[in-house]
Design a protein around this motif. Structure first.
Motif, short mmCIF file in Angstrom:
data_model
loop_
_atom_site.label_atom_id
_atom_site.label_comp_id
_atom_site.label_asym_id
_atom_site.label_seq_id
_atom_site.Cartn_x
_atom_site.Cartn_y
_atom_site.Cartn_z
N LYS A 1 0.80 -1.23 0.00
CA LYS A 1 0.00 0.00 0.00
C LYS A 1 0.83 1.28 0.00
O LYS A 1 0.31 2.37 0.20
CB LYS A 1 -1.01 0.02 1.14
CG LYS A 1 -2.11 -1.03 0.98
CD LYS A 1 -3.21 -0.82 1.98
CE LYS A 1 -4.33 -1.82 1.75
NZ LYS A 1 -5.43 -1.62 2.69
N LYS A 2 2.14 1.18 -0.21
CA LYS A 2 2.98 2.37 -0.30
C LYS A 2 3.20 2.70 -1.77
O LYS A 2 3.38 1.83 -2.60
CB LYS A 2 4.33 2.14 0.39
CG LYS A 2 4.18 1.99 1.89
CD LYS A 2 5.51 1.78 2.56
CE LYS A 2 5.28 1.60 4.06
NZ LYS A 2 6.49 1.12 4.73
N SER A 3 3.21 3.99 -2.08
CA SER A 3 3.44 4.43 -3.45
C SER A 3 4.88 4.16 -3.87
O SER A 3 5.82 4.50 -3.15
CB SER A 3 3.14 5.92 -3.59
OG SER A 3 3.43 6.34 -4.91
N MET A 4 5.04 3.54 -5.03
CA MET A 4 6.36 3.24 -5.57
C MET A 4 6.77 4.24 -6.65
O MET A 4 7.91 4.23 -7.10
CB MET A 4 6.37 1.82 -6.16
CG MET A 4 6.03 0.74 -5.15
SD MET A 4 5.98 -0.92 -5.88
CE MET A 4 4.49 -0.81 -6.87
N LEU A 5 5.85 5.09 -7.05
CA LEU A 5 6.08 6.04 -8.13
C LEU A 5 7.21 7.01 -7.77
O LEU A 5 7.16 7.70 -6.75
CB LEU A 5 4.80 6.82 -8.41
CG LEU A 5 4.83 7.80 -9.57
CD1 LEU A 5 5.08 7.06 -10.88
CD2 LEU A 5 3.52 8.56 -9.64
N GLY A 6 8.24 7.03 -8.60
CA GLY A 6 9.34 7.96 -8.41
C GLY A 6 10.25 7.66 -7.24
O GLY A 6 11.09 8.48 -6.88
N LYS A 7 10.13 6.49 -6.64
CA LYS A 7 10.96 6.12 -5.49
C LYS A 7 12.20 5.34 -5.95
O LYS A 7 12.23 4.76 -7.03
CB LYS A 7 10.19 5.24 -4.50
CG LYS A 7 8.92 5.85 -3.97
CD LYS A 7 9.19 7.01 -3.06
CE LYS A 7 7.87 7.49 -2.47
NZ LYS A 7 8.00 8.68 -1.70
N ALA A 8 13.20 5.32 -5.11
CA ALA A 8 14.36 4.46 -5.31
C ALA A 8 14.03 3.14 -4.63
O ALA A 8 14.08 3.04 -3.40
CB ALA A 8 15.60 5.09 -4.69
N LEU A 9 13.62 2.15 -5.41
CA LEU A 9 13.28 0.85 -4.83
C LEU A 9 14.56 0.12 -4.47
O LEU A 9 15.39 -0.16 -5.33
CB LEU A 9 12.47 0.01 -5.82
CG LEU A 9 11.01 0.38 -6.01
CD1 LEU A 9 10.34 -0.60 -6.98
CD2 LEU A 9 10.27 0.39 -4.70
N CYS A 10 14.72 -0.17 -3.19
CA CYS A 10 15.91 -0.84 -2.67
C CYS A 10 15.48 -2.23 -2.23
O CYS A 10 14.66 -2.38 -1.32
CB CYS A 10 16.48 -0.05 -1.50
SG CYS A 10 16.89 1.66 -1.92
N LEU A 11 16.04 -3.25 -2.88
CA LEU A 11 15.54 -4.61 -2.76
C LEU A 11 16.68 -5.62 -2.70
O LEU A 11 17.76 -5.35 -3.22
CB LEU A 11 14.71 -4.96 -4.01
CG LEU A 11 13.77 -3.90 -4.55
CD1 LEU A 11 13.43 -4.17 -6.00
CD2 LEU A 11 12.54 -3.86 -3.70
N PRO A 12 16.41 -6.79 -2.14
CA PRO A 12 17.42 -7.84 -2.27
C PRO A 12 17.39 -8.44 -3.67
O PRO A 12 18.42 -8.60 -4.32
CB PRO A 12 17.02 -8.86 -1.21
CG PRO A 12 15.58 -8.62 -0.93
CD PRO A 12 15.32 -7.18 -1.24
#
Length: 147
Positions: free
Chosen positions: A54-65
């Motif tokens: 439910k968090k907006s991913m638009l324009g974010k730096a997605l930091c993932l494994p």
């Protein structure tokens, strides 16, 4: 500020707010609402990812494994780039899988979207970065994380 160096998968530079997932990123489940139903806020629809749900991913730096899920993941990344609803960048502590890499690369080549991707940043990166921090990608796979 702390600096990490990874492998460039899709070149580019950007600065964005970090959105961090400690678990694998299911690309289809995460983007399904945005792609299928036109969610303009691009909220994560993956109920199995409490870090992002439910968090907006638009324009974010997605930091993932890493990415997880079906073989449609690469196509989903291409489609979000095509529609202009991609994250600012994707940063992986581990190696990106070939399907996600293909989707991100096709998004770069076939669309006008910019979504730099850096992988192999290491577990130290994922241990350090927190949601809300500022992440900057520089040339050569250099990633700076500031509070």
């Amino acid at each position: 500020m702390k600096t990490f160096t990874g492998r460039v998968v899709v070149p580019g530079t950007c600065t964005a707010e970090a959105l961090v997932s400690r678990g694998g990123f299911n690309t289809l489940a995460s983007y399904q609402m945005a792609v299928q139903f036109g969610d303009k806020k691009v909220k994560c629809g993956d109920q199995n990812n409490p870090d992002l749900y439910k968090k907006s991913m638009l324009g974010k730096a997605l930091c993932l494994p890493m990415t997880i899920g079906s073989t449609t993941g690469g196509m989903v990344l291409y489609v979000v780039c095509q529609r202009g609803v991609q994250p600012a960048c994707m940063l992986f502590s581990e190696s990106i899988d070939s399907l996600a890499a293909a989707g991100a690369i096709l998004g770069e080549v076939w669309t006008e979207a910019s979504m730099p991707v850096v992988d192999r940043l290491g577990q130290d990166f994922l241990d350090y970065v927190q949601t809300g921090m500022t992440v900057t990608i520089r040339d050569g796979g250099i990633v700076e994380v500031a509070e």
